[in-house]
Design an enzyme around this catalytic site. Structure first.
Site, PDB file in Angstrom:
ATOM      1  N   ASN A 234      59.648  51.045 133.612  1.00  0.00           N
ATOM      2  CA  ASN A 234      59.306  50.226 134.787  1.00  0.00           C
ATOM      3  C   ASN A 234      57.808  49.968 134.906  1.00  0.00           C
ATOM      4  OD1 ASN A 234      61.713  51.154 137.395  1.00  0.00           O
ATOM      5  ND2 ASN A 234      61.773  49.528 135.895  1.00  0.00           N
TER       6      ASN A 234
ATOM      7  N   PRO B  82      60.248  56.718 142.029  1.00  0.00           N
ATOM      8  CA  PRO B  82      59.961  55.323 142.337  1.00  0.00           C
ATOM      9  C   PRO B  82      60.631  54.299 141.429  1.00  0.00           C
ATOM     10  CG  PRO B  82      58.202  56.209 140.980  1.00  0.00           C
ATOM     11  CD  PRO B  82      59.210  57.318 141.152  1.00  0.00           C
ATOM     12  N   THR B  83      61.384  54.743 140.390  1.00  0.00           N
ATOM     13  CA  THR B  83      61.855  53.775 139.395  1.00  0.00           C
ATOM     14  C   THR B  83      63.177  53.140 139.797  1.00  0.00           C
ATOM     15  OG1 THR B  83      63.138  55.380 138.136  1.00  0.00           O
ATOM     16  CG2 THR B  83      60.809  55.157 137.544  1.00  0.00           C
ATOM     17  N   CYS B  84      63.536  52.061 139.077  1.00  0.00           N
ATOM     18  CA  CYS B  84      64.764  51.312 139.356  1.00  0.00           C
ATOM     19  C   CYS B  84      65.940  51.897 138.590  1.00  0.00           C
ATOM     20  CB  CYS B  84      64.577  49.856 138.972  1.00  0.00           C
ATOM     21  SG  CYS B  84      63.180  49.120 139.794  1.00  0.00           S
ATOM     22  N   ASP B  85      66.120  53.185 138.671  1.00  0.00           N
ATOM     23  CA  ASP B  85      67.244  53.835 138.020  1.00  0.00           C
ATOM     24  C   ASP B  85      67.813  54.818 139.025  1.00  0.00           C
ATOM     25  OD1 ASP B  85      68.919  55.587 136.542  1.00  0.00           O
ATOM     26  OD2 ASP B  85      67.887  54.998 134.702  1.00  0.00           O
TER      27      ASP B  85
END
Ligand SMILES: *Cc1c(COP(=O)(O)O)cnc(C)c1O
Length: 376
Positions: A366, A322-325
């Site tokens: 995050n 789910p993270t922005c990476d």
């Protein structure tokens, strides 16, 4: 999945993501290892899962502990194990941490370099020290090669130097690589170790201990041999290379003791496609590489993943966290399949996740919480 874990999920419906560990399964794994390898003393590799519930259980069962840091030693002592059941097995230690551990009563230390040996001589005088051998780790799904250990000729010189420095040159260790699928790797390592025993005995040093590390597997997507098969290969190698004159044996299991005892329940957050023509769905879970599944790095460890609420026809998916990476993709090359009926909000079970998950989860990337866990 054990009946206890199934019941827990059914009755509690806990918030996700969560790891549930069945302590009875760990106890069974420990007993099985003792039964199949009665000559090897178990030093549990704390890094696999340092939960106090696990350390307390293993301390009670009589296990010893392989530790890597001051904090791990503190956790083991707090669990009730005496310092003589602790090995400080990290070959990279700060001088002040060596001194601290020695002061606490730890007397068994690993090294693989001259600089580390000199730290031990200064801050842990007279302690038992063992040298770690470099291994190639062929066949391991999570290799521990290159960074650890030294070549045998250097190990020999260092063990001689250990005596000169007033330490007790006690033995040799190796790690054939974690989730090692090739059983012959122990034979190679034990053979090298026995040659070193012979060479040192010619130099007047009688080594007493072989530490065969970890490497025994958990049960992920691909089949692996059972613990009894590993045990008999290891003992066959021990007698082939050492005959009747077996040294003290230490084994340091992490993954094989706790991996299969845990199941993560997670949730589907989003299902999407990147273009109209694609049939591959992107399935985003509420857990990813930073939430505890870092061993999917390079898709090394391939977990068994199940969707308990959905059956029927399935199609290919790319699984991501789910993270922005954009590194937070779990499986893309290895095509996992999931039911076509999968919906946002569905629960997903990731099996054999008792090892190397909670201890690897990031603290706050995050804003996601570290992986929660319960021990039942
Ligand atoms: C990580 C580690 C272990 C445990 O390895 P597993 O493959 O999980 O059993 C044992 N010994 C040392 C020194 C380690 O670093």
């Amino acid at each position: 999945m054990t009946a206890k874990i199934t019941r827990f999920f059914r009755e509690k419906r806990p918030d996700t993501p969560i790891l549930v560990v069945d302590l009875d399964a760990i106890s069974d794994n420990y007993q099985a290892l003792r039964r199949y390898l009665p000559l090897a003393e178990v030093f549990y590799a704390v890094k696999a899962n340092p939960a106090p519930e696990i350390l307390g259980l293993l301390a009670e069962l009589g296990s010893s502990f392989d530790t890597a840091s001051r904090a791990e030693i503190e956790q083991v002592l707090a669990a009730g194990a005496a310092p003589d059941r602790i090995s400080y097995g990290n070959v990279i230690k700060k001088q002040k941490d060596v001194a601290w551990a020695f002061e606490k009563g730890v007397r068994l230390f690993a090294f693989d370099s001259e600089a580390e040996l000199r730290k031990l001589a200064e801050s842990a005088p007279g302690a038992r020290v063992f040298c770690r051998l470099l291994m190639t780790c062929d066949g391991a799904e999570w290799p521990l090669s290159r960074k650890f250990g030294c070549e045998a000729d250097m190990a020999k010189d260092l063990l001689v130097l250990a005596r000169t420095l007033g330490l007790d040159p006690y033995g040799v260790s190796f790690h054939v690589g974690s989730q090692q699928t090739k059983l012959d790797q122990w034979d190679i390592a034990i053979g090298r170790t026995s040659m070193l025993f012979t060479e040192l005995s010619e130099a007047g040093i009688g080594l007493k201990m072989i530490n065969i590390g970890g490497g025994l597997p958990a049960h992920y997507r691909d089949d692996v041999a059972q613990v009894d098969a590993y045990a008999s290969e290891i003992m066959r190698a021990m007698t082939r290379h050492f005959g009747n004159d077996l040294p003290r044996m230490i084994i340091e299991p992490g993954r094989s003791l706790v991996g299969d005892a845990g199941v993560i329940e997670a949730e589907v957050v989003l299902i999407s496609r990147k273009s109209y023509g694609e049939d591959v769905r992107w399935v985003y879970l509420d857990i990813g590489k930073f939430g505890g599944l870092i061993e999917t790095m390079d898709e090394s460890i391939k977990y068994r993943i199940e969707t308990p609420e959905r059956r029927g026809a399935s199609g290919p998916v790319i699984l991501a966290g789910p993270t922005c990476d954009s590194a937070d993709i779990l499986y893309e090359t290895h095509r996992y399949k999931m039911p076509l009926s999968l919906k946002v909000g569905d629960r997903v079970r990731i099996h054999a996740t008792g090892a190397y998950t909670t201890s690897y989860a990031s603290v706050n990337f995050n804003g996601f919480q570290p992986l929660q866990s319960v021990y039942i």
